[in-house]
Motif scaffolding. Sequence first.
Motif, PDB file in Angstrom:
ATOM      1  N   VAL A  93       0.856  -1.190   0.000  1.00 17.40           N
ATOM      2  CA  VAL A  93       0.000   0.000   0.000  1.00 17.40           C
ATOM      3  C   VAL A  93       0.890   1.237   0.000  1.00 17.40           C
ATOM      4  CG1 VAL A  93      -1.886  -1.141   1.241  1.00 17.40           C
ATOM      5  CG2 VAL A  93      -0.114   0.079   2.533  1.00 17.40           C
ATOM      6  N   SER A  94       0.355   2.338  -0.479  1.00 20.33           N
ATOM      7  CA  SER A  94       1.000   3.654  -0.364  1.00 20.33           C
ATOM      8  C   SER A  94       2.443   3.688  -0.855  1.00 20.33           C
ATOM      9  CB  SER A  94       0.944   4.135   1.094  1.00 20.33           C
ATOM     10  OG  SER A  94      -0.363   4.130   1.590  1.00 20.33           O
ATOM     11  N   GLY A  95       2.785   2.871  -1.841  1.00 27.59           N
ATOM     12  CA  GLY A  95       4.148   2.885  -2.358  1.00 27.59           C
ATOM     13  C   GLY A  95       5.171   2.258  -1.439  1.00 27.59           C
ATOM     14  N   CYS A  96       4.703   1.421  -0.493  1.00 31.59           N
ATOM     15  CA  CYS A  96       5.621   0.763   0.447  1.00 31.59           C
ATOM     16  C   CYS A  96       6.344  -0.391  -0.233  1.00 31.59           C
ATOM     17  CB  CYS A  96       4.852   0.223   1.656  1.00 31.59           C
ATOM     18  SG  CYS A  96       3.967   1.465   2.623  1.00 31.59           S
ATOM     19  N   ALA A  97       7.435  -0.847   0.393  1.00 29.42           N
ATOM     20  CA  ALA A  97       8.111  -2.060  -0.051  1.00 29.42           C
ATOM     21  C   ALA A  97       7.248  -3.260   0.299  1.00 29.42           C
ATOM     22  CB  ALA A  97       9.479  -2.172   0.617  1.00 29.42           C
ATOM     23  N   ALA A  98       7.367  -4.327  -0.472  1.00 26.49           N
ATOM     24  CA  ALA A  98       6.578  -5.528  -0.222  1.00 26.49           C
ATOM     25  C   ALA A  98       7.167  -6.323   0.929  1.00 26.49           C
ATOM     26  CB  ALA A  98       6.526  -6.384  -1.484  1.00 26.49           C
TER      27      ALA A  98
END
Length: 629
Positions: free
Chosen positions: A284-289
Amino acid sequence: MGAWFRDPYASYESASGQGPAREAVYTMRAIATNNGPGGAGLGGVRRGHWKLAALVLAVLALAFLALAFLALAPAARAADWRPVGVSCVNLAGTDGCATGTAFGGAWNIVVSPDGRHAYTASYDANAIQLLDRDGATGALTPRAGAAACIAEVGTVACQDGRALTHPDGIAISPDGKFVYVASWGSGTVGAVAVFGRNEDTGVLSQLAGAAGCISEDGSAGGVAGVCVDGRGLGPSTPRDVTISADGANLYVGADPIAAFDRNATTGALTQKAGAAGCVSAPVVSGCAAGRALGAGRQAALSPDGLNLYVPAVDGVTVFDRDASGAITQKAGAAGCITLAALAGCATEPRLGASVEAVLASPDGRQVYVSSAAGMFTFARAGDGALALKSCVTAAPVAGCTTALNVFDLSYSAVSPDGQDLVATRDFGSSSGMVFFSRDPTAGNLTRRPGQDGCISADGSAFEGAATVPGACRSYPVVSTDGHVSFVGDSYFYAGFYASSAVAAFRRDFYPPATSPPPATSPPPATSPPPRSNEFSFGKLKRNKRKGTAKLTVKVPGPGALALAKTKKVKGKDKRADAAGQVKLAIKPKRKAIKTLKAKGKAKVKATVTYTPDGGTPNTRRKRLKLVKR
């Protein structure tokens, strides 16, 4: 012995369990038969060397006997003690407790590095509170007036704050100047609030403007634009706040986990850019997986700062931390350990569901994981990877030891001396705390015996569905859901959501030659005073003619006092022969002397370390003003 594993921290192991002693036997046999190059027993030893061979045999024989004796000697164990309630604060002022302002759902408590103040997060009251702490007794006293608390919606009793809807995690910067609070929020918004701390009074002040908080969309309390806009701070996810030992970084949450850089001067937070700013599953929100992230409550940074451990979905996730403070989940099975099979993770079926807390040992060699099933000890490898080493559970589990009342475990803390681990318990009938002895060498845990192994409101314990009266120590305000932390080796503090209370406890040590009473015996009428390393500062008497001063230090018993040498103050050691007051001479050095000559006054900081006889050192700092006229 069947299957065995190699402890990376042991000097030698063997499948027979004989270790170094067996190695010595092999060495002696080799020499006796002279199986080395060109040898044929002692008869093959060249003349002139037989005395040397005999001497080697004698030394090895003595070594063998010494090792055999050590193998038979009992393992080192922690000193026996019992938990004794010192003070408590709750919403209603009942059970002998002081009344706390805005204490509804009080559960998380932290103490400032100088030991003078404590701060509590109250989930239901949407507030944080200030408590004064007595350095000599460890007791907590709620502060009166508007300075006592800060709430999401200010009242007559509390100051007005922002981003404090359902506060949970709370942490203090290593220098004691700032306090950070993670809040679940409401709707779609979770947040982190930032406060400056007055080191003398303990009073908190939220940073001005948007710097005072970071939320998922920049809003707080339904008002847009009052916080910095952040990522990975969704509802109910900012459950924990972890600050690195160097004070450079702050990590918030469980899933997602948000990562921030911290300005040590202003206390302000800046979320790391791009994918380094957060880790989530799903993304979400451009976070790392991330993988196997969950809703645990207590994360842990290793003492060396190289790894972050976070409670996962019925397991634990493992992250590497680089020099910039960015975190990256370890690749493959080393990145997560879970109860059930989960893609890419290692599986540990003994772990149990509902993992709530992760804790690193003070020496960084073990990581402890609390779950509904019990307490699990993981060995930590040099690269930060984990491997299950031992476990203590309530129900029989293969490879684990069983103990009474060891289930539904939550927040935990290790005493600074590394001898004991305290864990709070979760959910309705599973209230209270459990106490474990820790082997300082291997790190394995053993539940303390009898009543000294647990504490609950009425002294009862639970074995399966059955109540066992009188199996624990009792303290009326003890309930469920509470953060626990140590202050020195003598005191620990816990919050309890169900009873809206926080309590101070003392480790009350038994005399060395005395065994603790059986579980059915009443507590002894008297007990020796704790080996306290707490001390406080008294009056400062200035010599304005010389520009020096004498600082009064109040100590609880005999020990050594040391005034550290700094750029402005000369260092000095002094001995305290008994409990009472000791005066330390504060003499300015070159930098402070120049300021005194130019301005007639100079601000300095006295760093004092008190080491009680037979105890551990404790360091405190005090700001002073020298005057010369």
